[in-house]
Scaffold this active site. Sequence first.
Site, PDB file in Angstrom:
ATOM      1  N   LEU A 221      -4.316   6.059  -8.415  1.00  0.00           N
ATOM      2  CA  LEU A 221      -5.417   6.541  -9.257  1.00  0.00           C
ATOM      3  C   LEU A 221      -6.747   5.978  -8.767  1.00  0.00           C
ATOM      4  O   LEU A 221      -6.813   4.823  -8.331  1.00  0.00           O
ATOM      5  CB  LEU A 221      -5.156   6.132 -10.704  1.00  0.00           C
ATOM      6  CG  LEU A 221      -3.894   6.767 -11.322  1.00  0.00           C
ATOM      7  CD1 LEU A 221      -3.444   5.993 -12.558  1.00  0.00           C
ATOM      8  CD2 LEU A 221      -4.110   8.235 -11.636  1.00  0.00           C
TER       9      LEU A 221
ATOM     10  N   HIS B 109       5.995  -2.896 -10.489  1.00  0.00           N
ATOM     11  CA  HIS B 109       6.172  -2.835  -9.038  1.00  0.00           C
ATOM     12  C   HIS B 109       7.424  -3.631  -8.661  1.00  0.00           C
ATOM     13  O   HIS B 109       7.601  -4.752  -9.141  1.00  0.00           O
ATOM     14  CB  HIS B 109       4.934  -3.399  -8.321  1.00  0.00           C
ATOM     15  CG  HIS B 109       5.051  -3.299  -6.841  1.00  0.00           C
ATOM     16  ND1 HIS B 109       4.868  -2.106  -6.164  1.00  0.00           N
ATOM     17  CD2 HIS B 109       5.399  -4.216  -5.915  1.00  0.00           C
ATOM     18  CE1 HIS B 109       5.090  -2.316  -4.874  1.00  0.00           C
ATOM     19  NE2 HIS B 109       5.416  -3.584  -4.690  1.00  0.00           N
TER      20      HIS B 109
ATOM     21  N   GLU C 156      -8.720  -0.777  -9.275  1.00  0.00           N
ATOM     22  CA  GLU C 156      -8.967   0.134  -8.146  1.00  0.00           C
ATOM     23  C   GLU C 156      -8.216  -0.264  -6.876  1.00  0.00           C
ATOM     24  O   GLU C 156      -8.122   0.527  -5.938  1.00  0.00           O
ATOM     25  CB  GLU C 156     -10.484   0.250  -7.882  1.00  0.00           C
ATOM     26  CG  GLU C 156     -11.163  -0.992  -7.322  1.00  0.00           C
ATOM     27  CD  GLU C 156     -11.409  -2.094  -8.354  1.00  0.00           C
ATOM     28  OE1 GLU C 156     -11.025  -1.937  -9.524  1.00  0.00           O
ATOM     29  OE2 GLU C 156     -11.980  -3.120  -7.955  1.00  0.00           O
TER      30      GLU C 156
ATOM     31  N   ASP D 148      -1.861  -2.129  -6.523  1.00  0.00           N
ATOM     32  CA  ASP D 148      -1.060  -3.326  -6.848  1.00  0.00           C
ATOM     33  C   ASP D 148      -1.912  -4.597  -6.871  1.00  0.00           C
ATOM     34  O   ASP D 148      -1.386  -5.700  -6.710  1.00  0.00           O
ATOM     35  CB  ASP D 148       0.115  -3.498  -5.851  1.00  0.00           C
ATOM     36  CG  ASP D 148       1.076  -2.316  -5.901  1.00  0.00           C
ATOM     37  OD1 ASP D 148       1.288  -1.777  -6.995  1.00  0.00           O
ATOM     38  OD2 ASP D 148       1.598  -1.946  -4.840  1.00  0.00           O
TER      39      ASP D 148
HETATM   40  C1  GAR Z   1      10.987   1.586  -9.787  1.00  0.00           C
HETATM   41  O1  GAR Z   1      11.728   0.693  -8.989  1.00  0.00           O
HETATM   42  C2  GAR Z   1       9.534   1.175  -9.821  1.00  0.00           C
HETATM   43  O2  GAR Z   1       9.340  -0.203  -9.844  1.00  0.00           O
HETATM   44  C3  GAR Z   1       9.052   1.757  -8.525  1.00  0.00           C
HETATM   45  O3  GAR Z   1       9.711   2.997  -8.412  1.00  0.00           O
HETATM   46  C4  GAR Z   1      10.942   2.967  -9.130  1.00  0.00           C
HETATM   47  C5  GAR Z   1      10.944   4.084 -10.152  1.00  0.00           C
HETATM   48  O4  GAR Z   1      12.180   4.210 -10.774  1.00  0.00           O
HETATM   49  N1  GAR Z   1       7.622   1.890  -8.518  1.00  0.00           N
HETATM   50  C6  GAR Z   1       6.860   1.706  -7.457  1.00  0.00           C
HETATM   51  O5  GAR Z   1       7.302   1.469  -6.355  1.00  0.00           O
HETATM   52  C7  GAR Z   1       5.367   1.826  -7.693  1.00  0.00           C
HETATM   53  N2  GAR Z   1       4.620   1.282  -6.597  1.00  0.00           N
HETATM   54  P1  GAR Z   1      12.355   4.954 -12.168  1.00  0.00           P
HETATM   55  O6  GAR Z   1      11.730   6.349 -12.044  1.00  0.00           O
HETATM   56  O7  GAR Z   1      13.849   5.046 -12.339  1.00  0.00           O
HETATM   57  O8  GAR Z   1      11.706   4.138 -13.230  1.00  0.00           O
END
Ligand code: GAR
Length: 203
Positions: A98, A114, A152, A155
């Site tokens: 975003l 994350h 912004e 992470d």
């Molecule tokens: C999760 O492991 C989350 O932490 C990660 O994607 C997966 C989504 O799983 N997010 C990221 O990597 C964001 N940078 P889900 O759809 O089963 O919740």
Amino acid sequence: MLKKKAKIAVLVSGGGTNLQALIDAQNNGIIVSGQIDLVISNKEGAFALTRAKNANIKTYTVLKKKLGSQENFENEIIRILDENEIDVIVLAGFMSILSEKFTSRYEKRILNVHPSLIPSFCGEGFYGLHVHEAALKKGVKVTGATVHFVNEIPDGGEIIMQKAVDVEDGDTPEILQKRVMERAEWIILPASTEKVCKEIISK
Ligand code: GAR
């Protein structure tokens, strides 16, 4: 005026196991200061949408491709959030970065989960299974998950909670992802959401 519950929007892109953890936490009394009001997906047919419908939560699908630009995409999300008077936004496996225009509008009101211990294995390009691939490639013995406020910098926002998880011999990215979800993400995302909602309604 003291608000009874903060209104939560959950933004998703995929399977929605973290959304499920939030729904379960709401049903189990772990989240009491907020209420999941709606779910927005940026992917058509994401299984997270089915999870939301099963829990009687209203859903929206907002597609960047259809809207033509990042700005239009974000404006449509803002329109939905405003229309529903949303207080807190939870990114639960939301795979779109975003802009500052968006994040500055909701300072300390957007949470993201994350799947690593930030500042390791984070930032642009580190998402989903790639994070666990990178952790295994590096040979770290401990990884985990982080919930942080979204600003912004991808992470880069203030950390709210972290939980460590051991890497075990023979782990594949898939096995490690599952352990990190079960032992960290599904615990700290609901706990952080409750913490932030509680703070907001007591303001
Ligand atoms: C999760 O492991 C989350 O932490 C990660 O994607 C997966 C989504 O799983 N997010 C990221 O990597 C964001 N940078 P889900 O759809 O089963 O919740």
